[in-house]
Design an enzyme around this catalytic site. Structure first.
Site, PDB file in Angstrom:
ATOM      1  N   ARG A 174       0.731  -1.476  -0.220  1.00 47.45           N
ATOM      2  CA  ARG A 174       0.250   0.038   0.118  1.00 47.45           C
ATOM      3  C   ARG A 174       1.068   1.403  -0.155  1.00 47.45           C
ATOM      4  O   ARG A 174       0.664   2.342  -1.201  1.00 47.45           O
ATOM      5  CB  ARG A 174      -0.664   0.165   0.945  1.00 47.45           C
ATOM      6  CG  ARG A 174      -1.664   0.734   1.206  1.00 47.45           C
ATOM      7  CD  ARG A 174      -2.858   1.237   2.376  1.00 47.45           C
ATOM      8  NE  ARG A 174      -3.197   0.637   3.449  1.00 47.45           N
ATOM      9  CZ  ARG A 174      -2.001   0.555   4.467  1.00 47.45           C
ATOM     10  NH1 ARG A 174      -1.504   1.413   5.019  1.00 47.45           N
ATOM     11  NH2 ARG A 174      -2.285  -0.291   5.751  1.00 47.45           N
TER      12      ARG A 174
ATOM     13  N   TYR B  70     -16.883  17.763 -14.295  1.00 43.25           N
ATOM     14  CA  TYR B  70     -17.609  16.600 -14.426  1.00 43.25           C
ATOM     15  C   TYR B  70     -18.760  16.094 -13.010  1.00 43.25           C
ATOM     16  O   TYR B  70     -18.018  16.005 -12.252  1.00 43.25           O
ATOM     17  CB  TYR B  70     -16.066  15.458 -14.379  1.00 43.25           C
ATOM     18  CG  TYR B  70     -16.590  13.967 -14.140  1.00 43.25           C
ATOM     19  CD1 TYR B  70     -16.977  13.727 -15.494  1.00 43.25           C
ATOM     20  CD2 TYR B  70     -16.930  13.366 -12.751  1.00 43.25           C
ATOM     21  CE1 TYR B  70     -17.284  11.901 -15.611  1.00 43.25           C
ATOM     22  CE2 TYR B  70     -16.394  12.101 -13.201  1.00 43.25           C
ATOM     23  CZ  TYR B  70     -16.767  11.633 -14.313  1.00 43.25           C
ATOM     24  OH  TYR B  70     -17.686  10.001 -14.146  1.00 43.25           O
TER      25      TYR B  70
ATOM     26  N   ASP C 156      -8.342  19.348 -13.952  1.00 40.81           N
ATOM     27  CA  ASP C 156      -8.400  17.753 -14.506  1.00 40.81           C
ATOM     28  C   ASP C 156      -8.192  17.546 -15.698  1.00 40.81           C
ATOM     29  O   ASP C 156      -9.459  18.483 -16.644  1.00 40.81           O
ATOM     30  CB  ASP C 156     -10.255  18.298 -13.917  1.00 40.81           C
ATOM     31  CG  ASP C 156     -10.779  15.841 -14.517  1.00 40.81           C
ATOM     32  OD1 ASP C 156     -10.059  16.030 -15.218  1.00 40.81           O
ATOM     33  OD2 ASP C 156     -11.461  15.859 -13.953  1.00 40.81           O
TER      34      ASP C 156
ATOM     35  N   LYS D 215      -9.537   7.147 -18.636  1.00 37.10           N
ATOM     36  CA  LYS D 215     -10.055   7.163 -20.210  1.00 37.10           C
ATOM     37  C   LYS D 215      -8.658   7.503 -20.669  1.00 37.10           C
ATOM     38  O   LYS D 215      -8.327   6.215 -21.506  1.00 37.10           O
ATOM     39  CB  LYS D 215     -10.781   9.164 -20.015  1.00 37.10           C
ATOM     40  CG  LYS D 215     -11.912   9.330 -18.664  1.00 37.10           C
ATOM     41  CD  LYS D 215     -12.877   8.059 -18.874  1.00 37.10           C
ATOM     42  CE  LYS D 215     -13.410   7.833 -17.745  1.00 37.10           C
ATOM     43  NZ  LYS D 215     -14.158   9.369 -16.867  1.00 37.10           N
TER      44      LYS D 215
HETATM   45  C1  LIG Z   1     -14.639  10.879 -15.922  1.00 38.96           C
HETATM   46  C2  LIG Z   1     -13.795  10.966 -15.699  1.00 38.96           C
HETATM   47  C3  LIG Z   1     -13.760  11.490 -13.496  1.00 38.96           C
HETATM   48  C4  LIG Z   1     -13.249  10.520 -12.874  1.00 38.96           C
HETATM   49  O1  LIG Z   1     -13.300   9.166 -12.984  1.00 38.96           O
HETATM   50  P1  LIG Z   1     -13.034   7.600 -12.417  1.00 38.96           P
HETATM   51  O2  LIG Z   1     -11.921   7.322 -12.973  1.00 38.96           O
HETATM   52  O3  LIG Z   1     -14.201   7.567 -13.416  1.00 38.96           O
HETATM   53  O4  LIG Z   1     -13.532   7.872 -11.023  1.00 38.96           O
HETATM   54  C5  LIG Z   1     -13.680  12.792 -13.150  1.00 38.96           C
HETATM   55  N1  LIG Z   1     -13.420  13.569 -14.309  1.00 38.96           N
HETATM   56  C6  LIG Z   1     -13.835  13.909 -15.777  1.00 38.96           C
HETATM   57  C7  LIG Z   1     -13.486  14.522 -16.572  1.00 38.96           C
HETATM   58  C8  LIG Z   1     -14.127  12.424 -16.124  1.00 38.96           C
HETATM   59  O5  LIG Z   1     -14.279  12.058 -17.336  1.00 38.96           O
END
Ligand SMILES: *Cc1c(COP(=O)(O)O)cnc(C)c1O
Length: 414
Positions: free
Chosen positions: A78, A130, A202, A227
């Site tokens: 961890r 998001y 982000d 993504k």
């Molecule tokens: C999918 C997404 C998230 C969240 O991420 P997870 O891996 O699904 O927890 C945060 N910000 C954006 C822009 C996203 O597309």
């Protein structure tokens, strides 16, 4: 690469870790190489014991000590894991950051950063952040003594008036989802810093290949690795990247203390995906550009939103702060919900599904799918109408995708 965080470690002790962490085995020249070269080689040196070109997945949860406290930099998985650390090294380099930390999901990154703030803090965010981030802020952080303000991006100057004496973080996305509006990272960083707040960007939609917010003044870049970075729709994972050793130490402490870590297998898959990020992003963008242009010419389409089109109101800003426009397109089909539904049922290569950033093309209906949790009023305010369709353009052959969109439009709008 010798992380050294023990179960009982304090934040200060982890400072040493960091110094070792970024020597890249003395191969400093590697850090000067181009994006694709770094994506493939940094953190991915052949195994020194076996010569294996692909480092093996380190599943062990515990590591042998030759005397009490004497070990090779790992004690418990961890607090530090070789496969996870390898991924962190690569992603740090690609985002032009000194430090990176990987987490079990994008939202685990959000939760960890918000936890680091402590109660009594105030966050300024944008109104079309998001959905999951929005939910975390409004339904979790707000119950833990965190105050929030959401700013309407139509009036960027509102950001200035949103600050309070306890504002610790400005949290933005650019482009936003699903209406692909842009935020001027440099401008917001400047405003945040004059208020002694830090800027979190982000960067999931652009990926480090097209945009590096740290170079524009951001303090932390966060990613949903799920993504584009993993890119194959088979891992849920997140990461935070920063140049600040202070922020890194705080988050590193919480990564271990909260424990929202990714598995070694997921870390390995994400490292494998990352090696082709530069190739994929080029093709995502090529396909997206051609589809956006095609949609713009179609009389079956009311409006196309893609930052790469000159018709995008912030096309100039897109060119200024990013190296590309990405693979996401939103468009309003002529008509309403029925036409949108018919289009989404008629595509053959595009799959009707949520998420984005994988090699395969996806299409979805934000109002009833990804953004269904927003109130009708909120959806109207951010432009999520019933005829809005969002495309995550994959890396299939351009002509095939164009033909698919054309035939579905033909069926949907008569
Ligand atoms: C999918 C997404 C998230 C969240 O991420 P997870 O891996 O699904 O927890 C945060 N910000 C954006 C822009 C996203 O597309």
């Amino acid at each position: 690469m010798a992380p050294n965080i023990t179960e009982s470690d304090t934040i200060n002790e982890s400072l040493e870790v960091d110094n070792n962490n970024h020597e890249f085995n003395g191969e400093d020249w590697l850090k000067q190489q181009g994006f694709g070269t770094r994506a493939i080689h940094i953190g991915q040196e052949p195994d020194p014991h076996t010569g294996a070109v692909i480092p093996s997945i380190s599943l062990s949860t515990t590591f042998k000590q030759t005397s009490i406290g004497v070990h090779k930099g790992y004690e418990y998985s961890r607090s530090g894991n070789p496969t996870r650390n390898a991924f962190e090294e690569t992603i740090a380099s690609l985002e032009k950051g000194k430090h990176a930390l990987a987490f079990s999901s994008g939202l685990a990154v959000t939760a960890t950063i918000v936890t680091a703030l402590g109660s009594g803090s105030h966050i300024v965010s944008v109104d079309d952040v998001y959905g999951g981030t929005n939910r975390y802020f409004r339904q979790v952080a707000s119950t833990q003594g965190i105050e929030l303000s959401f700013v309407d991006l139509a009036n960027p100057s509102d950001i200035e008036t949103a600050f309070k004496s306890n504002t610790k973080i400005v949290w933005i996305e650019t482009p936003t989802n699903p209406t692909l509006r842009l935020v001027d990272i440099r401008m917001v960083a400047r405003i945040a810093h004059t208020h002694n707040a830090i800027l979190v960007v982000d960067n999931t939609f652009m990926s480090p290949y097209f945009q590096n917010p740290l170079e524009l003044g951001a303090d932390i870049v966060v990613h949903s690795i799920t993504k584009y970075i993993n890119g194959h729709s088979d891992v849920v994972m997140g990461a935070a990247i920063t140049n600040s050793t202070e922020i890194y130490n705080k988050l590193k402490f919480l990564q271990n203390a909260l424990g929202a870590i990714p598995s070694p297998f997921d870390s390995w898959l994400a490292s494998r995906g990352l090696k082709t990020l530069h190739l994929r992003m080029k093709q995502h963008q090529k396909n997206a550009m051609e589809i956006a242009r095609f949609l713009e010419k179609s009389d079956k389409v009311e409006e196309v939103i893609y930052p790469g089109l000159e018709s995008h109101p912030q096309h100039k800003l897109a060119k200024k702060q990013a190296k590309g426009f990405g693979g996401m397109i939103s468009f309003k089909i002529k008509g309403g919900y029925e036409e949108a539904r018919l289009f989404l049922e008629s595509v053959k290569i595009f799959t009707l599904a949520e998420s984005l950033g994988g090699v395969e093309s996806l299409a979805e209906h934000p109002a009833r799918m990804t953004h269904a949790s927003l109130t009708a009023e909120h959806r109207r305010a951010v432009g999520v109408t019933d005829n809005l369709i969002r495309l995550s353009v994959g890396v299939e052959e351009t002509e095939d995708l164009l033909a698919d969109v054309a035939q579905a439009l033909e069926i949907a709008v008569r």
